[in-house]
Design an enzyme around this catalytic site. Structure first.
Site, PDB file in Angstrom:
ATOM      1  N   LEU A  67      -4.648   7.922  -5.151  1.00 39.41           N
ATOM      2  CA  LEU A  67      -3.391   7.907  -5.900  1.00 39.41           C
ATOM      3  C   LEU A  67      -2.231   8.121  -4.931  1.00 39.41           C
ATOM      4  O   LEU A  67      -2.312   8.955  -4.030  1.00 39.41           O
ATOM      5  CB  LEU A  67      -3.370   9.019  -6.955  1.00 39.41           C
ATOM      6  CG  LEU A  67      -3.866   8.702  -8.362  1.00 39.41           C
ATOM      7  CD1 LEU A  67      -3.803   9.950  -9.225  1.00 39.41           C
ATOM      8  CD2 LEU A  67      -3.076   7.579  -8.996  1.00 39.41           C
ATOM      9  N   ASP A  68      -1.138   7.366  -5.108  1.00 38.41           N
ATOM     10  CA  ASP A  68       0.056   7.570  -4.289  1.00 38.41           C
ATOM     11  C   ASP A  68       0.606   8.976  -4.515  1.00 38.41           C
ATOM     12  O   ASP A  68       0.442   9.551  -5.602  1.00 38.41           O
ATOM     13  CB  ASP A  68       1.131   6.545  -4.643  1.00 38.41           C
ATOM     14  CG  ASP A  68       0.752   5.132  -4.242  1.00 38.41           C
ATOM     15  OD1 ASP A  68      -0.029   4.991  -3.282  1.00 38.41           O
ATOM     16  OD2 ASP A  68       1.238   4.176  -4.881  1.00 38.41           O
ATOM     17  N   PRO A  69       1.299   9.543  -3.537  1.00 39.21           N
ATOM     18  CA  PRO A  69       1.862  10.891  -3.702  1.00 39.21           C
ATOM     19  C   PRO A  69       2.749  11.024  -4.937  1.00 39.21           C
ATOM     20  O   PRO A  69       2.738  12.073  -5.601  1.00 39.21           O
ATOM     21  CB  PRO A  69       2.673  11.094  -2.415  1.00 39.21           C
ATOM     22  CG  PRO A  69       1.966  10.252  -1.405  1.00 39.21           C
ATOM     23  CD  PRO A  69       1.488   9.040  -2.162  1.00 39.21           C
ATOM     24  N   ALA A  71       2.477   9.558  -7.748  1.00 41.77           N
ATOM     25  CA  ALA A  71       1.723   9.418  -8.995  1.00 41.77           C
ATOM     26  C   ALA A  71       1.013  10.726  -9.333  1.00 41.77           C
ATOM     27  O   ALA A  71       0.688  11.524  -8.454  1.00 41.77           O
ATOM     28  CB  ALA A  71       0.711   8.290  -8.869  1.00 41.77           C
ATOM     29  N   ARG A 204       2.573  -0.629  -8.666  1.00 41.01           N
ATOM     30  CA  ARG A 204       3.870  -0.872  -8.005  1.00 41.01           C
ATOM     31  C   ARG A 204       4.134  -2.365  -7.853  1.00 41.01           C
ATOM     32  O   ARG A 204       5.273  -2.823  -8.010  1.00 41.01           O
ATOM     33  CB  ARG A 204       3.902  -0.189  -6.634  1.00 41.01           C
ATOM     34  CG  ARG A 204       4.092   1.314  -6.679  1.00 41.01           C
ATOM     35  CD  ARG A 204       4.224   1.873  -5.279  1.00 41.01           C
ATOM     36  NE  ARG A 204       2.971   1.866  -4.540  1.00 41.01           N
ATOM     37  CZ  ARG A 204       2.853   1.699  -3.236  1.00 41.01           C
ATOM     38  NH1 ARG A 204       3.932   1.493  -2.494  1.00 41.01           N
ATOM     39  NH2 ARG A 204       1.671   1.725  -2.658  1.00 41.01           N
TER      40      ARG A 204
END
Length: 322
Positions: A67-69, A71, A204
């Site tokens: 997971l992206d930071p 998110a 994204r």
């Protein structure tokens, strides 16, 4: 050679006895299973693994689905021997996302620098629905320049930070369902959507491409992963929850086969189960899918087997039988 009598089951229950901690001589607890973690904002997935490793005093900790930071939401964490089960988890995921229109950024979310910003107050919900319908099914997608994908052995985000421009390969991903949850008008309108998708999908990129279709520009404003690898947000624990349970001595991992229910199962008689756990190949008298969960007659989860030419071969032995 006598063929052992086997029993096939499609819905073997999860056995909590497998995840009762074993106390070691140094008073540390050996946890085996999964943790359904609700990742906090601004933490990397690696940060979460490091924190769980420290809290549990456990070296073998891994995660499924980065997971992206920016998110939040479901980040499946594997503990102990369960790290070897990560490759067998289901791949489908689900998200709640907020897309902001009228804005384009370098990272395709609000963490990057703004490239363009132009009000689009006249955009209608009818236009939004028409554009959004183009994202259902199998679609081609170019991942964001700031992503963990490797090109020539180097991460895209590392290349982007160095100011290098590379051609990002197009990938095919599948969107099973995308539904509108809310639409907020304004100079920079925002759309909340629920997305169910397959592995490898970048939300994204959907936000960016959605804005491109509308000719307004678009970027991801917020993202929550609600489902991943068989785990659901409603059953997740925050890091604070985990620490509280550990201090109270009541934390128990999720049993290792709980997220493997998408795989069929095979039950082996006691003698045969012991041989299989020792690495011996077992001949089957019935057809099963290529990859299966393996249990003994006491419904203990033994591991993962692979069927090749009517022979059940151990792929991962979770619970050896002495």
């Amino acid at each position: 050679m006598r063929t052992p009598k086997l029993q096939k089951t499609d819905d073997t229950p999860c056995q909590l006895s497998l995840i009762i901690p074993t106390y070691l001589t140094n008073d540390f607890v050996l946890f085996q299973g999964f943790l359904n973690l609700n990742k906090p904002f601004d933490w990397t997935s690696h940060d979460c693994v490091a924190r769980v490793r420290k809290l549990l005093r456990l070296k073998r900790v891994g995660h499924a689905g980065t997971l992206d930071p920016a998110a939040t939401g479901v980040l499946p964490i594997a503990l102990g021997k369960a790290t070897r089960l990560l490759q067998y988890l289901p791949e489908n995921k689900a998200y709640k996302a907020t897309i902001r229109l009228g804005v384009r950024t370098t990272t395709d979310d609000l963490q990057g620098e703004i490239i363009t910003s132009q009000a689009c107050a006249g955009l209608s919900l009818v236009e939004v629905k028409t554009a959004l319908a183009q994202f259902e099914g199998k679609i081609e997608q170019i991942p964001p320049s700031y992503s963990a994908i490797q090109v020539d052995g180097k991460r895209l985000y590392d290349l982007a930070r160095q100011g290098k421009t590379v051609e990002v390969p197009v990938r095919t991903v599948e969107i099973f369902q995308i539904d509108i949850l809310d639409w907020r008008e304004g100079d920079f309108p925002e759309l909340d959507v629920a997305i169910a998708c397959g592995s490898g999908t970048y939300i994204r990129a959907i936000a960016r491409d959605f804005g491109a279709i509308l000719e307004t520009g678009g970027t991801l404003a917020a993202l929550i992963r609600t489902q991943s690898s068989g785990f659901d947000l409603t059953d997740s624990l925050t890091l604070t929850d985990l620490e509280t349970k550990l201090q109270a001595g009541i934390f128990q991992p999720i049993c290792p086969d709980a997220a493997l229910q998408h795989l069929s199962s095979v039950t082996l008689p006691a003698t045969t189960a012991q041989k299989w756990c020792q690495g011996q190949r077992i001949y089957l008298t019935f057809d099963v899918p290529e990859i299966v969960r393996v249990y003994d007659e006491e419904t203990r989860f033994l591991g993962i087997g692979q069927l090749q030419d009517e022979v059940l071969i151990p792929q991962m032995v979770f619970e050896p039988i002495s």
